[in-house]
Scaffold this motif. Structure first.
Motif, short mmCIF file in Angstrom:
data_model
loop_
_atom_site.label_atom_id
_atom_site.label_comp_id
_atom_site.label_asym_id
_atom_site.label_seq_id
_atom_site.Cartn_x
_atom_site.Cartn_y
_atom_site.Cartn_z
N LEU A 16 0.83 -1.21 0.00
CA LEU A 16 0.00 0.00 0.00
C LEU A 16 0.86 1.25 0.00
O LEU A 16 0.58 2.22 -0.72
CB LEU A 16 -0.95 -0.01 1.20
N GLU A 17 1.94 1.23 0.77
CA GLU A 17 2.87 2.36 0.79
C GLU A 17 3.51 2.55 -0.59
O GLU A 17 3.63 3.67 -1.08
CB GLU A 17 3.94 2.13 1.85
N HIS A 18 3.91 1.44 -1.20
CA HIS A 18 4.50 1.53 -2.55
C HIS A 18 3.48 2.04 -3.56
O HIS A 18 3.83 2.80 -4.48
CB HIS A 18 5.04 0.17 -3.00
N ALA A 19 2.23 1.62 -3.40
CA ALA A 19 1.18 2.03 -4.34
C ALA A 19 0.91 3.53 -4.25
O ALA A 19 0.66 4.18 -5.27
CB ALA A 19 -0.10 1.24 -4.08
N THR A 20 0.96 4.08 -3.05
CA THR A 20 0.69 5.51 -2.89
C THR A 20 1.79 6.37 -3.52
O THR A 20 1.53 7.50 -3.92
CB THR A 20 0.53 5.89 -1.41
N LYS A 21 2.99 5.83 -3.62
CA LYS A 21 4.11 6.56 -4.20
C LYS A 21 4.35 6.23 -5.67
O LYS A 21 5.20 6.84 -6.30
CB LYS A 21 5.39 6.25 -3.41
N ALA A 22 3.60 5.28 -6.21
CA ALA A 22 3.87 4.77 -7.57
C ALA A 22 3.17 5.60 -8.64
O ALA A 22 2.21 6.31 -8.38
CB ALA A 22 3.42 3.32 -7.66
N ASP A 23 3.70 5.45 -9.86
CA ASP A 23 3.01 6.06 -11.01
C ASP A 23 1.86 5.13 -11.42
O ASP A 23 1.64 4.08 -10.82
CB ASP A 23 3.99 6.27 -12.16
N SER A 24 1.12 5.51 -12.44
CA SER A 24 -0.10 4.79 -12.79
C SER A 24 0.15 3.35 -13.23
O SER A 24 -0.67 2.48 -12.97
CB SER A 24 -0.87 5.54 -13.88
N THR A 26 2.76 1.19 -12.31
CA THR A 26 3.15 0.33 -11.20
C THR A 26 2.12 0.34 -10.08
O THR A 26 2.08 -0.58 -9.27
CB THR A 26 4.54 0.74 -10.64
N PHE A 27 1.26 1.34 -10.05
CA PHE A 27 0.18 1.40 -9.07
C PHE A 27 -0.69 0.15 -9.15
O PHE A 27 -0.99 -0.49 -8.14
CB PHE A 27 -0.68 2.66 -9.29
N ILE A 28 -1.09 -0.20 -10.37
CA ILE A 28 -1.95 -1.37 -10.58
C ILE A 28 -1.25 -2.65 -10.12
O ILE A 28 -1.88 -3.53 -9.51
CB ILE A 28 -2.37 -1.48 -12.06
N LYS A 29 0.04 -2.77 -10.37
CA LYS A 29 0.77 -3.96 -9.94
C LYS A 29 0.76 -4.10 -8.43
O LYS A 29 0.60 -5.21 -7.89
CB LYS A 29 2.21 -3.91 -10.45
N HIS A 30 0.91 -2.99 -7.72
CA HIS A 30 0.88 -3.05 -6.26
C HIS A 30 -0.52 -3.40 -5.75
O HIS A 30 -0.65 -4.17 -4.79
CB HIS A 30 1.35 -1.72 -5.66
N ILE A 31 -1.53 -2.86 -6.39
CA ILE A 31 -2.91 -3.18 -6.01
C ILE A 31 -3.20 -4.65 -6.26
O ILE A 31 -3.87 -5.31 -5.46
CB ILE A 31 -3.92 -2.27 -6.75
N GLU A 32 -2.69 -5.21 -7.35
CA GLU A 32 -2.88 -6.63 -7.64
C GLU A 32 -2.23 -7.49 -6.56
O GLU A 32 -2.77 -8.53 -6.17
CB GLU A 32 -2.32 -6.98 -9.01
N LYS A 33 -1.07 -7.08 -6.08
CA LYS A 33 -0.41 -7.82 -5.01
C LYS A 33 -1.22 -7.77 -3.73
O LYS A 33 -1.35 -8.77 -3.01
CB LYS A 33 1.00 -7.27 -4.77
N ILE A 34 -1.81 -6.61 -3.44
CA ILE A 34 -2.67 -6.48 -2.26
C ILE A 34 -3.88 -7.39 -2.39
O ILE A 34 -4.28 -8.08 -1.44
CB ILE A 34 -3.08 -5.01 -2.04
N LYS A 35 -4.46 -7.44 -3.58
CA LYS A 35 -5.62 -8.29 -3.82
C LYS A 35 -5.26 -9.76 -3.59
O LYS A 35 -6.02 -10.51 -2.96
CB LYS A 35 -6.13 -8.10 -5.26
#
Length: 87
Positions: A16-24, A26-35
């Motif tokens: 979640l921390e990485h997703a808040t700092k990521a561009d559009s 890599t944001f989705i990749k971090h959200i997929e990992k959270i899912k």
């Protein structure tokens, strides 16, 4: 080997921390990992709530493993018809 819930939650927080700092992208990749990490919790909970009627009996397991054969209910005289499509 079971993983503690706190470890999974920590990994979710890091993603979640990485997703808040990521561009559009890599944001989705971090959200997929959270899912994926969330699904670990949900699947574990679903396995706990499986009704006992859905469990496989010892006899069913033997049949599936080929240790006990069920007798076919087909009458062999009726299986052979005049057409090649009669089975």
């Amino acid at each position: 080997m079971a993983v503690k819930n706190t470890i999974i939650l920590q990994k979710m927080q890091k993603e979640l921390e990485h997703a808040t700092k990521a561009d559009s992208q890599t944001f989705i990749k971090h959200i997929e990992k959270i899912k994926l990490l969330c699904e670990l919790f949900l699947e574990a909970e679903q396995h706990k709530s499986v009704p006992s009627s859905q469990h496989i009996t010892d006899e069913e397991m033997k049949v599936m493993l080929g240790q006990q054969k069920k007798q076919p209910s087909i009458h062999h005289e009726e299986a052979n018809g005049t057409s090649i499509f009669d089975f």
